[in-house]
Design an enzyme around this catalytic site. Structure first.
Site, PDB file in Angstrom:
ATOM      1  N   HIS A  69       1.574  -4.057 -17.100  1.00  0.00           N
ATOM      2  CA  HIS A  69       0.410  -3.898 -17.983  1.00  0.00           C
ATOM      3  C   HIS A  69      -0.375  -5.210 -18.087  1.00  0.00           C
ATOM      4  O   HIS A  69      -1.106  -5.426 -19.056  1.00  0.00           O
ATOM      5  CB  HIS A  69       0.816  -3.509 -19.426  1.00  0.00           C
ATOM      6  CG  HIS A  69       1.312  -2.105 -19.588  1.00  0.00           C
ATOM      7  ND1 HIS A  69       2.262  -1.758 -20.533  1.00  0.00           N
ATOM      8  CD2 HIS A  69       0.987  -0.963 -18.951  1.00  0.00           C
ATOM      9  CE1 HIS A  69       2.506  -0.468 -20.462  1.00  0.00           C
ATOM     10  NE2 HIS A  69       1.747   0.052 -19.504  1.00  0.00           N
ATOM     11  N   ARG A  89      10.539   6.795 -21.588  1.00  0.00           N
ATOM     12  CA  ARG A  89      11.437   5.735 -21.107  1.00  0.00           C
ATOM     13  C   ARG A  89      12.196   5.130 -22.286  1.00  0.00           C
ATOM     14  O   ARG A  89      11.630   4.972 -23.371  1.00  0.00           O
ATOM     15  CB  ARG A  89      10.630   4.631 -20.413  1.00  0.00           C
ATOM     16  CG  ARG A  89      10.126   5.037 -19.042  1.00  0.00           C
ATOM     17  CD  ARG A  89       9.265   3.950 -18.433  1.00  0.00           C
ATOM     18  NE  ARG A  89       7.951   4.457 -18.118  1.00  0.00           N
ATOM     19  CZ  ARG A  89       6.887   3.699 -17.918  1.00  0.00           C
ATOM     20  NH1 ARG A  89       6.972   2.388 -17.995  1.00  0.00           N
ATOM     21  NH2 ARG A  89       5.730   4.250 -17.635  1.00  0.00           N
ATOM     22  N   GLU A 148      -8.712  -1.237 -18.377  1.00  0.00           N
ATOM     23  CA  GLU A 148      -8.143  -1.886 -17.195  1.00  0.00           C
ATOM     24  C   GLU A 148      -9.085  -1.789 -16.002  1.00  0.00           C
ATOM     25  O   GLU A 148      -9.165  -2.701 -15.191  1.00  0.00           O
ATOM     26  CB  GLU A 148      -6.783  -1.254 -16.865  1.00  0.00           C
ATOM     27  CG  GLU A 148      -5.710  -1.690 -17.856  1.00  0.00           C
ATOM     28  CD  GLU A 148      -4.532  -0.749 -17.926  1.00  0.00           C
ATOM     29  OE1 GLU A 148      -4.700   0.371 -18.456  1.00  0.00           O
ATOM     30  OE2 GLU A 148      -3.452  -1.113 -17.471  1.00  0.00           O
ATOM     31  N   ARG A 200      -6.105  -1.255  -7.945  1.00  0.00           N
ATOM     32  CA  ARG A 200      -4.970  -1.569  -8.804  1.00  0.00           C
ATOM     33  C   ARG A 200      -3.700  -1.513  -7.951  1.00  0.00           C
ATOM     34  O   ARG A 200      -3.446  -0.525  -7.271  1.00  0.00           O
ATOM     35  CB  ARG A 200      -4.864  -0.540  -9.926  1.00  0.00           C
ATOM     36  CG  ARG A 200      -3.670  -0.800 -10.792  1.00  0.00           C
ATOM     37  CD  ARG A 200      -3.421   0.327 -11.760  1.00  0.00           C
ATOM     38  NE  ARG A 200      -2.269   0.002 -12.568  1.00  0.00           N
ATOM     39  CZ  ARG A 200      -1.394   0.890 -12.996  1.00  0.00           C
ATOM     40  NH1 ARG A 200      -1.553   2.159 -12.712  1.00  0.00           N
ATOM     41  NH2 ARG A 200      -0.379   0.514 -13.730  1.00  0.00           N
ATOM     42  N   ASN A 253      -7.524   3.465  -8.357  1.00  0.00           N
ATOM     43  CA  ASN A 253      -6.123   3.453  -8.776  1.00  0.00           C
ATOM     44  C   ASN A 253      -5.454   4.632  -8.072  1.00  0.00           C
ATOM     45  O   ASN A 253      -5.603   5.779  -8.476  1.00  0.00           O
ATOM     46  CB  ASN A 253      -6.059   3.607 -10.301  1.00  0.00           C
ATOM     47  CG  ASN A 253      -4.633   3.584 -10.822  1.00  0.00           C
ATOM     48  OD1 ASN A 253      -3.678   3.542 -10.041  1.00  0.00           O
ATOM     49  ND2 ASN A 253      -4.493   3.617 -12.133  1.00  0.00           N
TER      50      ASN A 253
END
Ligand code: ADP
Length: 406
Positions: free
Chosen positions: A180, A241, A384, A91, A7
């Site tokens: 996601h 956010r 993940e 990823r 990643n």
């Protein structure tokens, strides 16, 4: 059967090495290009860290960072030969509409990921860089791109379109993509396996509550709606956010407060959410402030839970029947108070929590619904990296069966 998952961020490389479903090693190279870079390499056994090495020295670029990762994997005995590595899974945040599933990387795929950069200007260039340096070091190892957006490519047009001029979709690719996806996909499969029921028979709402947060409605194993949109800013309230706000607000901030596009981007992505309301974006800290009597921290928690509840209601209506509600991510997995507040007063929807079960602290899946509840409520640790490793392995093995690799 060894697969490396990478990643790659703008100044970091996170990685995990898997043998089948077992994580052997992992770590992170941080602050690449800065005078004080940091490289942490860990060895795992039974999902516990058994050894950790920390190196602090300048690492000039991603190529040097990746070389150090490979050296550490060899020196710590995880990899003996290059041939030990069956594949590398990367990823990639944005796959646009081009990538609906994990994809074997070749020149055309690299070009397509580069084409999508305008949709994810912060993430895709960094992801691409990770792929390029891994290809330089391991040119003969098959490499696979796994996209955060891919799982949501099943959204129907009436859900992925925004009520905006349709030509913008054609010319500027403006639509809901969702993010996601790897996590929502993984936990939905985990839930089906845990319940010993085919995923295709279940209606689920999955809540990924980490620093970023998103909700997804899943029917017959497919994402049918998700809260993040064209970018990961839409939807639930997050650490920094804002999530859903009146779309006129950026205009107001520009015209009345004189904010520039760069200011707006920073304000809405990095200064809003929990942090905007109470000054802290880490949920543990928000709780500590609330406990100490800070009314804004209490307000932030109330807003955070209310907005999740609203999405549960909306997705319940869309699904028609809800079998499973899943909590995951740092907050979803660990924060019993948030789970409790989200599910409070939802008994009319069949969502009832058992307070004792909800206090369970576990690194495995656990169920928290009460006897009076018709909906199974699960807490599932997301993984993940493991999902990327499995998708990479599946794709490479299928390709081998087809004779694409010797
Ligand atoms: P990311 O989206 O960066 O992967 P994580 O999934 O690790 O983030 O989630 C980070 C969030 O999880 C933070 O708000 C953190 O406070 C919260 N968190 C982690 N552990 C706990 C805990 N034990 N109790 C409450 N919140 C937690």
């Amino acid at each position: 059967m060894t697969v490396l998952v990478i990643n790659s961020g703008s100044s970091s490389i996170k990685y995990q090495l898997f043998k089948g479903a077992l994580a052997l090693a992992g770590g992170v190279v941080e602050r690449i290009g800065e005078p004080k870079s940091r490289f942490v390499h860990r060895l795992f056994q039974n999902r516990q860290t058994i050894d950790e090495a920390v190196f602090e020295q300048p690492i000039s670029d991603h190529g040097e960072g990746m070389s150090q990762v490979f050296t550490a994997l060899v020196e710590s005995g995880c990899l003996q030969h290059k041939a030990d590595l069956l594949g590398i899974g990367h990823r990639v945040v944005h796959g646009g509409e081009a990538f609906k599933e994990p994809t074997l990387i070749n020149d055309q795929v690299l070009a397509k990921i580069a084409e999508i950069i305008p949709l994810a200007p912060l993430h895709n260039p960094a992801n691409l860089k990770g792929i390029q340096v891994a290809l330089e070091i391991y040119p003969d190892v098959p490499q696979v791109a796994v996209f955060d957006t891919a799982f949501h490519q099943t959204l129907p047009p009436s859900i992925f379109h925004y009520p905006l001029p349709h030509s913008w979709y054609k010319t500027h690719h403006i639509r809901r993509y969702g993010f996601h996806g790897t996590s929502h996909h993984y936990i939905s499969k985990q839930a089906a396996a845990y319940l010993k029921q085919p995923l295709e028979t279940l209606n689920l709402i999955t809540l990924h509550l980490g620093n970023g947060a998103s909700a997804t409605a899943i029917k017959a194993g497919k994402s049918i709606d998700t809260s993040m949109g064209m970018t990961p800013l839409e939807g639930l309230m997050m650490g920094t956010r804002c999530g859903d706000i009146d779309p006129s607000l950026p205009l107001y901030l520009t015209q009345v407060l004189g904010k520039s596009p760069e200011d707006l981007n920073s304000l809405l992505n990095r200064e809003s959410g929990l942090k905007g309301i109470c000054g802290a974006n880490d949920m543990r800290q928000v709780h500590a402030l609330a406990k100490a009597g800070d009314p804004l921290a209490s307000l932030a928690i109330e807003m955070y839970c209310y907005r999740i509840k609203k999405y549960i209601g909306a997705y319940y209506a869309v699904l028609g029947r809800l079998d499973v509600l899943i909590f995951t991510g740092g907050i979803g997995e660990n924060d019993a108070m948030i789970r409790n507040s989200v599910c409070a007063e939802l008994a009319h929807l069949g969502i009832v929590i058992d307070h004792k079960k909800n206090q369970t602290a576990s690194h495995d899946i656990f169920a928290i619904q009460g006897e009076a509840g018709a909906v199974t409520v699960l807490v599932i640790p997301t993984d993940e990296e493991l999902e990327i490793a499995q998708q990479t392995l599946d794709l490479i093995q299928n390709q081998k069966c087809l004779g694409a690799y010797s």
